[in-house]
Design a protein around this motif. Sequence first.
Motif, PDB file in Angstrom:
ATOM      1  N   GLN A 156      66.574 -34.722 -72.204  1.00  0.00           N
ATOM      2  CA  GLN A 156      67.695 -34.194 -73.095  1.00  0.00           C
ATOM      3  C   GLN A 156      68.884 -34.454 -72.648  1.00  0.00           C
ATOM      4  O   GLN A 156      69.700 -34.684 -73.518  1.00  0.00           O
ATOM      5  N   ALA A 216      64.381 -35.771 -77.644  1.00  0.00           N
ATOM      6  CA  ALA A 216      64.041 -36.116 -76.241  1.00  0.00           C
ATOM      7  C   ALA A 216      62.561 -36.257 -76.051  1.00  0.00           C
ATOM      8  O   ALA A 216      62.011 -37.142 -75.607  1.00  0.00           O
ATOM      9  N   ASP A 217      62.043 -35.126 -76.497  1.00  0.00           N
ATOM     10  CA  ASP A 217      60.373 -35.089 -76.256  1.00  0.00           C
ATOM     11  C   ASP A 217      59.568 -36.044 -77.123  1.00  0.00           C
ATOM     12  O   ASP A 217      58.703 -36.669 -76.502  1.00  0.00           O
ATOM     13  N   ARG A 275      69.741 -38.240 -85.781  1.00  0.00           N
ATOM     14  CA  ARG A 275      68.988 -36.829 -85.179  1.00  0.00           C
ATOM     15  C   ARG A 275      68.982 -35.655 -86.185  1.00  0.00           C
ATOM     16  O   ARG A 275      68.322 -34.865 -86.567  1.00  0.00           O
ATOM     17  N   ARG A 325      66.388 -31.230 -82.910  1.00  0.00           N
ATOM     18  CA  ARG A 325      67.422 -30.738 -81.868  1.00  0.00           C
ATOM     19  C   ARG A 325      67.337 -31.741 -80.725  1.00  0.00           C
ATOM     20  O   ARG A 325      66.414 -32.566 -80.800  1.00  0.00           O
ATOM     21  N   GLN A 326      68.452 -31.849 -80.203  1.00  0.00           N
ATOM     22  CA  GLN A 326      68.475 -32.930 -78.911  1.00  0.00           C
ATOM     23  C   GLN A 326      67.030 -32.799 -78.129  1.00  0.00           C
ATOM     24  O   GLN A 326      66.446 -33.704 -77.752  1.00  0.00           O
ATOM     25  N   ARG A 327      66.715 -31.423 -77.758  1.00  0.00           N
ATOM     26  CA  ARG A 327      65.476 -31.420 -77.092  1.00  0.00           C
ATOM     27  C   ARG A 327      64.200 -32.079 -77.798  1.00  0.00           C
ATOM     28  O   ARG A 327      63.451 -32.821 -77.182  1.00  0.00           O
TER      29      ARG A 327
END
Length: 82
Positions: free
Chosen positions: A32, A25-26, A14, A20-22
């Motif tokens: 997230q 995730a998206d 990542r 970013r994590q978000r």
Amino acid sequence: MGRRAIGEQVKGWREARGLRQRALADRAGVGQVLVARLELGQTDPRLSTLRRLAEALNVTVGELVDGAPGTAKRPSRKRAGR
């Protein structure tokens, strides 16, 4: 491979992708919070989740769990008859 090791690999890929994590995730269609818990080694991912994360990171599931950029293990190649 343990929870923590898989989480570290996901985090490495990542970060190497500048996400970013978000954002990861998206792209993967997961929450997230799941990405955060996975990276912290607090949960075991399902194979379907690993597939979605790998696709979002543009890597194979094998690359995702075997090694992050800079730490990837090279598979040994055995030749027949040797």
